[in-house]
Design an enzyme around this catalytic site. Structure first.
Site, PDB file in Angstrom:
ATOM      1  N   ARG A  46      -8.102   8.944 -11.037  1.00 21.24           N
ATOM      2  CA  ARG A  46      -7.998  10.099 -11.923  1.00 21.24           C
ATOM      3  C   ARG A  46      -6.925   9.913 -12.999  1.00 21.24           C
ATOM      4  O   ARG A  46      -6.929  10.610 -14.013  1.00 21.24           O
ATOM      5  CB  ARG A  46      -7.665  11.353 -11.116  1.00 21.24           C
ATOM      6  N   LEU A  71      -8.953  19.659  -0.349  1.00 16.27           N
ATOM      7  CA  LEU A  71      -8.741  20.147   1.011  1.00 16.27           C
ATOM      8  C   LEU A  71      -7.649  19.325   1.681  1.00 16.27           C
ATOM      9  O   LEU A  71      -7.712  18.096   1.698  1.00 16.27           O
ATOM     10  CB  LEU A  71     -10.056  20.022   1.787  1.00 16.27           C
ATOM     11  N   ASP A  72      -6.668  19.996   2.240  1.00 17.79           N
ATOM     12  CA  ASP A  72      -5.573  19.317   2.936  1.00 17.79           C
ATOM     13  C   ASP A  72      -5.948  19.139   4.403  1.00 17.79           C
ATOM     14  O   ASP A  72      -5.915  20.097   5.192  1.00 17.79           O
ATOM     15  CB  ASP A  72      -4.285  20.127   2.811  1.00 17.79           C
ATOM     16  N   LEU A  73      -6.290  17.901   4.769  1.00 16.45           N
ATOM     17  CA  LEU A  73      -6.732  17.624   6.138  1.00 16.45           C
ATOM     18  C   LEU A  73      -5.586  17.619   7.133  1.00 16.45           C
ATOM     19  O   LEU A  73      -5.817  17.529   8.346  1.00 16.45           O
ATOM     20  CB  LEU A  73      -7.454  16.273   6.180  1.00 16.45           C
ATOM     21  N   LYS A  74      -4.353  17.719   6.635  1.00 16.71           N
ATOM     22  CA  LYS A  74      -3.205  17.771   7.546  1.00 16.71           C
ATOM     23  C   LYS A  74      -2.963  19.179   8.079  1.00 16.71           C
ATOM     24  O   LYS A  74      -2.107  19.383   8.936  1.00 16.71           O
ATOM     25  CB  LYS A  74      -1.959  17.249   6.830  1.00 16.71           C
ATOM     26  N   GLY A 137      -4.422  -4.910   1.611  1.00 19.28           N
ATOM     27  CA  GLY A 137      -5.060  -5.938   0.794  1.00 19.28           C
ATOM     28  C   GLY A 137      -5.746  -5.345  -0.417  1.00 19.28           C
ATOM     29  O   GLY A 137      -5.926  -4.132  -0.532  1.00 19.28           O
ATOM     30  N   HIS A 138      -6.124  -6.232  -1.332  1.00 18.96           N
ATOM     31  CA  HIS A 138      -6.921  -5.877  -2.502  1.00 18.96           C
ATOM     32  C   HIS A 138      -8.029  -6.909  -2.661  1.00 18.96           C
ATOM     33  O   HIS A 138      -8.085  -7.908  -1.938  1.00 18.96           O
ATOM     34  CB  HIS A 138      -6.047  -5.816  -3.757  1.00 18.96           C
ATOM     35  N   ASP A 139      -8.874  -6.684  -3.629  1.00 20.17           N
ATOM     36  CA  ASP A 139     -10.052  -7.521  -3.847  1.00 20.17           C
ATOM     37  C   ASP A 139      -9.711  -9.014  -3.824  1.00 20.17           C
ATOM     38  O   ASP A 139     -10.374  -9.804  -3.139  1.00 20.17           O
ATOM     39  CB  ASP A 139     -10.684  -7.145  -5.195  1.00 20.17           C
ATOM     40  N   TYR A 142      -9.062 -10.271  -0.276  1.00 17.25           N
ATOM     41  CA  TYR A 142     -10.260 -10.373   0.553  1.00 17.25           C
ATOM     42  C   TYR A 142     -11.077 -11.617   0.163  1.00 17.25           C
ATOM     43  O   TYR A 142     -11.566 -12.352   1.028  1.00 17.25           O
ATOM     44  CB  TYR A 142     -11.131  -9.121   0.420  1.00 17.25           C
ATOM     45  N   ASP A 168     -14.803  -5.690  -3.542  1.00 18.75           N
ATOM     46  CA  ASP A 168     -14.841  -4.226  -3.543  1.00 18.75           C
ATOM     47  C   ASP A 168     -16.258  -3.697  -3.758  1.00 18.75           C
ATOM     48  O   ASP A 168     -16.715  -2.822  -3.019  1.00 18.75           O
ATOM     49  CB  ASP A 168     -13.959  -3.682  -4.669  1.00 18.75           C
TER      50      ASP A 168
END
Length: 393
Positions: A46, A71-74, A137-139, A142, A168
């Site tokens: 974003r 939505l706050d899943l905590k 990790g990142h692309d 991997y 990815d």
């Protein structure tokens, strides 16, 4: 929404690229996708420039046609919303490290108990088990662990990052969609849901289509500029006099023969399939010398009517304007929430009976909170209580 997946409903807990690109493919094909996003830790996509209507252009594309629930899943109240939602949804997609969704109270076993037919897709770098399961990790990491980076690049400069996110997208996103649709077919016949464990490293490793057999059977590891398709043959890109490039890829004898005749070097024809390093170097040097003697536009005109697998190397903007991609409708105008439109890459899927559709570009965080909750039967008091508890963004 039109599309062959118009009957599927997807809860998307993922961020960044692999999961969202997977759910983009599903949304383009008609699935109803609801992004469940944290109101306190926004998706970094974003924030990527440039923006239109104060919304990131990348977000607008990657998350088109998806609604957003902040939505706050905590919070217990946030989790209760998920428990009510999941009763009506077919698929969950998440991209946290293994165990995170369990800690949040929305792991597979918990949601399966509410909806036994649920298909739950977990996309991670290394998978749900193994010694690297919790490793960041990142692309590029991997692809390196999967053995791909080792033969991508040039001998004189070493391995190089891929130009786009192979692990990815080709690994995580595309394999997730294939697995999900296979699980949907299984559920159609049995009524049984299941969890899908997608490792981007595993998926990248599986893409060694031509390199794995020689390595596994004969111990022949692919090396930099050591295979037919990675610069170890004439199959390569050649610089023109004005600094542009041509891709020369006519591996079949009839194509290479025509190419050699066209550039005035028919003597190279019999040498084109050689894997002997000295002869490969000779052929490539000869091609480079000829191609480098004329400008890009000259070669484009020469090869325009010839069928020998030679094409100019285009920038993205040039590709978007190319007659072939234009004819295929690969750039579309997608409605923005301010009434304007954003130019985006189109879906590559062409269905004769159930064409893809584009509802809107990526939504603002929490834009559909109230609409989604009311569809699930939440009344004014319940929505007010969620806000008071800090569960809604």
């Amino acid at each position: 929404m039109s599309g062959p997946l118009a009957t599927l409903k997807v809860l998307d807990f993922s961020t960044l690229l692999p999961g969202p690109f997977a759910t983009l493919l599903l949304a383009d094909m008609g699935a109803e996708v609801l992004r469940v996003e944290s109101p306190t830790r926004p998706d970094m996509v974003r924030l990527l420039p440039p923006s239109e209507d104060n919304v990131s252009a990348v977000h607008g594309y990657i998350n088109r046609s998806k609604r957003s629930l902040a939505l706050d899943l905590k919070t217990p109240e946030g989790r209760e919303v998920v428990y009510r939602l999941v009763k009506d949804y077919d698929i969950v997609v998440e991209q946290f490290r293994p165990g995170v969704m369990d800690k949040l109270g929305v792991g597979y076993e918990t949601l399966k108990a509410i909806n036994p037919g649920l298909i739950y897709c977990s996309i991670t770098g290394y998978g749900q088990d193994g010694p690297y399961r919790d490793r960041a990790g990142h692309d590029l990491n991997y692809l390196s662990i999967a053995g791909m980076t080792s033969y991508n690049g040039r001998r004189d400069s070493g391995p190089a990052p891929m130009a786009f996110q192979v692990a990815d997208v080709a690994g995580g996103s595309c394999h997730a969609v294939m697995g999900l649709l296979a699980a949907v077919i299984h559920r159609h016949h049995t009524g049984e849901g299941q969890q899908l464990d997608i490792s981007m490293t595993d998926a990248a490793f599986s893409l060694h289509g031509l390199s794995a057999p020689p390595a596994l059977v004969a111990g022949e590891d692919p090396t930099l500029e050591g295979t037919t398709l990675n610069g170890g043959s004439f199959y390569d890109c050649y610089r023109t006099r004005d600094g542009r490039y041509l891709s020369v890829a006519g591996l079949e004898p009839q194509f290479f023969s025509q190419f050699c005749e066209t550039i005035g070097r028919p003597d190279l024809t019999t040498k084109g399939l050689s894997r002997e390093p000295a002869q490969v170097a000779e052929v490539k040097a000869a091609i480079a010398e000829v191609i480098g003697g004329q400008d890009h536009d000259h070669w484009c005109q020469v090869f325009a009517e010839l069928d020998c697998c030679v094409e100019p190397v285009l920038s993205f903007s040039e590709a978007a304007a190319h007659p072939q991609l234009q004819a295929r409708g690969m750039v579309v105008e997608v409605p923005r929430h301010d009434g304007g439109h954003q130019r985006q890459v189109a879906s590559p899927f062409k269905f004769s009976a159930t064409p893809v559709g584009y509802r809107f570009s990526g939504a603002r965080l929490g834009q559909h909170n109230e609409a989604v909750l009311r569809e699930q039967g939440f009344d004014d008091d319940e929505i007010a209580a969620l806000r008071a508890a800090g569960a809604l963004g």
